[in-house]
Design an enzyme around this catalytic site. Structure first.
Site, PDB file in Angstrom:
ATOM      1  N   ASP A  66       0.824  -1.220   0.000  1.00 22.40           N
ATOM      2  CA  ASP A  66       0.000   0.000   0.000  1.00 22.40           C
ATOM      3  C   ASP A  66       0.854   1.263   0.000  1.00 22.40           C
ATOM      4  O   ASP A  66       0.305   2.376  -0.041  1.00 22.40           O
ATOM      5  CB  ASP A  66      -1.017  -0.007   1.160  1.00 22.40           C
ATOM      6  CG  ASP A  66      -0.372  -0.196   2.529  1.00 22.40           C
ATOM      7  OD1 ASP A  66       0.680  -0.866   2.618  1.00 22.40           O
ATOM      8  OD2 ASP A  66      -0.924   0.316   3.517  1.00 22.40           O
ATOM      9  N   HIS A 140       8.072  -1.283  12.873  1.00 22.75           N
ATOM     10  CA  HIS A 140       6.975  -1.871  12.105  1.00 22.75           C
ATOM     11  C   HIS A 140       7.370  -3.302  11.731  1.00 22.75           C
ATOM     12  O   HIS A 140       8.457  -3.755  12.073  1.00 22.75           O
ATOM     13  CB  HIS A 140       6.690  -1.003  10.872  1.00 22.75           C
ATOM     14  CG  HIS A 140       5.403  -1.341  10.172  1.00 22.75           C
ATOM     15  ND1 HIS A 140       4.212  -1.504  10.827  1.00 22.75           N
ATOM     16  CD2 HIS A 140       5.131  -1.552   8.845  1.00 22.75           C
ATOM     17  CE1 HIS A 140       3.269  -1.799   9.944  1.00 22.75           C
ATOM     18  NE2 HIS A 140       3.791  -1.840   8.740  1.00 22.75           N
ATOM     19  N   ASP A 211       4.550   3.624   8.627  1.00 22.78           N
ATOM     20  CA  ASP A 211       3.826   2.803   9.605  1.00 22.78           C
ATOM     21  C   ASP A 211       4.721   2.566  10.825  1.00 22.78           C
ATOM     22  O   ASP A 211       5.916   2.304  10.698  1.00 22.78           O
ATOM     23  CB  ASP A 211       3.430   1.462   8.976  1.00 22.78           C
ATOM     24  CG  ASP A 211       2.422   1.650   7.840  1.00 22.78           C
ATOM     25  OD1 ASP A 211       2.156   2.801   7.466  1.00 22.78           O
ATOM     26  OD2 ASP A 211       1.927   0.629   7.344  1.00 22.78           O
ATOM     27  N   HIS A 270      -3.684   7.324   7.223  1.00 18.38           N
ATOM     28  CA  HIS A 270      -3.512   5.866   7.165  1.00 18.38           C
ATOM     29  C   HIS A 270      -4.538   5.183   8.065  1.00 18.38           C
ATOM     30  O   HIS A 270      -4.216   4.419   8.963  1.00 18.38           O
ATOM     31  CB  HIS A 270      -2.081   5.503   7.592  1.00 18.38           C
ATOM     32  CG  HIS A 270      -1.653   4.109   7.245  1.00 18.38           C
ATOM     33  ND1 HIS A 270      -1.872   3.037   8.086  1.00 18.38           N
ATOM     34  CD2 HIS A 270      -1.027   3.602   6.168  1.00 18.38           C
ATOM     35  CE1 HIS A 270      -1.373   1.941   7.546  1.00 18.38           C
ATOM     36  NE2 HIS A 270      -0.863   2.245   6.371  1.00 18.38           N
TER      37      HIS A 270
END
Lengths: 327, 327
Positions: A66, A140, A211, A270
């Site tokens: 993504d 992450h 992230d 997000h």
């Protein structure tokens, strides 16, 4: 400085939110910079003022689809549009493998050079005339970074009294000093720009985080930063239910961190596709705002696709598509 | 049978047309079939009635990016949505390499099996309960195919007079024969369904062609086909100016072929982004329609994104989004 969200959904696109992509520019869209490139980023750009011909560099936070699957299409479209200027891609090494494999297996070719720069190279810094870019390692499921954009080459003001005291009269040398250039006078003296000018405001600094389940990793970088763009994939209750595996942040977690760090501006993005904006049974996106606001007293925004923000020289941040706080 | 265009632009997306993708179903959208998968196909599907959970198979005409770059995102999104059922991908072998490389380099995984079927395998046929699918080799810069969808398992009508003549009275055996099943009677006789039923209409057949500069290659396949969906990337003047290298067809070329082949329905797609629908200096998309209509006297359509067409059992084709011919 301006930035525009091209995608604000986590994992999969929704009907109103694309996956991650953020366009950033210093003073007008030529040049501009892209952080992350989920599938459909080139499509979103068609509805923005940013052109693939003027893109200076792409910064990828991490390799998840993504954030990367839009690269092959964006890069080949730039070529079909006639781009010849080289393009920097600052990204984990696997992004180069991905792009090369796709190009090889699709009979594609690019009419311009790609310059891959490994984002994991120790001490990596990138810069051009507008920005210096550094990164912070995040936490992450895969190696992930926050990109820290600090503006460069701020306007200088002449220290006119000092110049006159030292017998330097107005003339071309004043102009050069103001531009940051050192000047050799005919009498042999060397005037250093930094001795005869000062920069009357701090450099604007913006952090675009990937992230991350540990916002505290950004503590040092937030010192002196004016905006943090950070994921808030879930509300805390959902994060607790799912458990730690995805390694994302909750709105509460990011809000609490931003308050501790005394950040003046926080933009959340997000969002899990379970949060919706309309009426209906789905959890409402405003739950994320409400949760963050319980922790954070600074200026809070929830990003929406195509929202454009401006960070002024006076360090104030505004969303140019005006709307109520947190909506 | 219905089909919906998910993308109708050649090479790069425009603001109103995505790159290639076509959804096809036999009788309702469960299951459905996808031909080509340009970047953003999964986004287009969010605005359609087709679900990634019900997708039965993907057929790729050729490896170019505007027909394949949407695969990684579509496949991983299906997994994130919870798909567990296997998925057939009938495509050139390089598509498997592309998908595998992207998955490996993006920390992705799929919660369901992919079954790659090499579209270049000699004599390849694919079928399920609704369709038999074969292909025709086309002429393009890379190996490229047209996919020919022929419906299967048509409704049978009982030959009631013959059944009665042979002393077979109405009962459960009539129902089994009508479903195409052979029946063993208690007296030892074996009744074959095909002896006691007939199929009162021809099977509907549809051709979805990939990029191609030689429509004549479809002559045999068009015999008995009811719809041809074919690219018309340029008008003839533009094709002449560009020269043969891209190996695309002009609207004139396809129209002339369709007339020779006596095709009842022709749907043109895959238009160069230079053709626009609005007012302004760009060549108008209607030029493509006008050029094809000069050659072709059958029913002509120019595809638009999200247009849905229905091919009825009486072999009539209609665009469910009603609009003037050729617009």
């Amino acid at each position: 400085m301006e930035f525009t969200f091209l995608g604000t959904s986590a994992g999969t696109p929704t009907r109103s939110r694309n996956v991650s992509g953020l366009a950033l520019c210093h003073s007008g869209p030529r040049p501009w910079y892209l952080v992350d490139c989920g599938e459909g980023t080139q499509h979103q750009l068609l509805h923005s003022r940013y052109s693939l011909m003027q893109l200076r560099a792409i910064f990828i936070t991490h390799i998840h689809g993504d954030h990367t699957f839009g690269l092959p299409g964006l890069l080949t479209s730039a070529s079909m549009l006639g781009r010849t200027e080289g393009l920097d891609i600052v990204a984990p090494a696997q992004v180069q493998s991905l792009v090369n494999a796709v190009i090889e297996n699709s009979d594609s070719s690019l009419g311009y050079p790609l310059n891959f720069i490994d984002s994991e190279a120790p001490g990596l810094q990138w810069q051009d005339e507008h920005f210096g870019v550094t990164s912070v390692a995040l936490s992450h499921r895969v190696t992930c970074r926050a990109w820290v954009f600090t503006e460069r080459n701020l306007e200088r003001q002449l220290l006119q009294d000092k110049l006159r005291e030292d017998g330097i009269e107005p003339g071309p040398s004043w102009g050069e000093l103001q531009k940051g250039q050192d000047v050799a006078l005919e009498d042999g003296r060397l005037l250093r720009s930094e001795d005869y000018t000062h920069i009357p405001r701090p450099a604007r600094r913006l952090i675009v985080a990937g992230d991350n389940d540990d916002p505290q990793l950004l503590s040092d970088a937030c010192n002196g930063s004016h905006v943090l763009i950070h994921e808030a994939t879930y509300t805390q209750d959902v994060a607790d239910r799912i458990g730690p595996w995805p390694q994302h942040s909750s709105a509460r977690q990011v809000g609490r961190f931003a308050q501790q760090a005394r950040l003046p501006n926080l933009v959340l993005t997000h969002f899990s596709s379970r949060y919706q904006s309309g009426p209906g049974g789905a959890p409402h996106i405003n739950q994320l705002a409400a949760e963050a606001m319980q922790q954070y007293r600074g200026q809070l925004f929830l990003a929406r696709d195509f929202d454009t923000y401006r960070l002024e020289k006076d360090l104030s941040l505004s969303c140019l598509t005006a709307r109520p706080k947190g909506s």
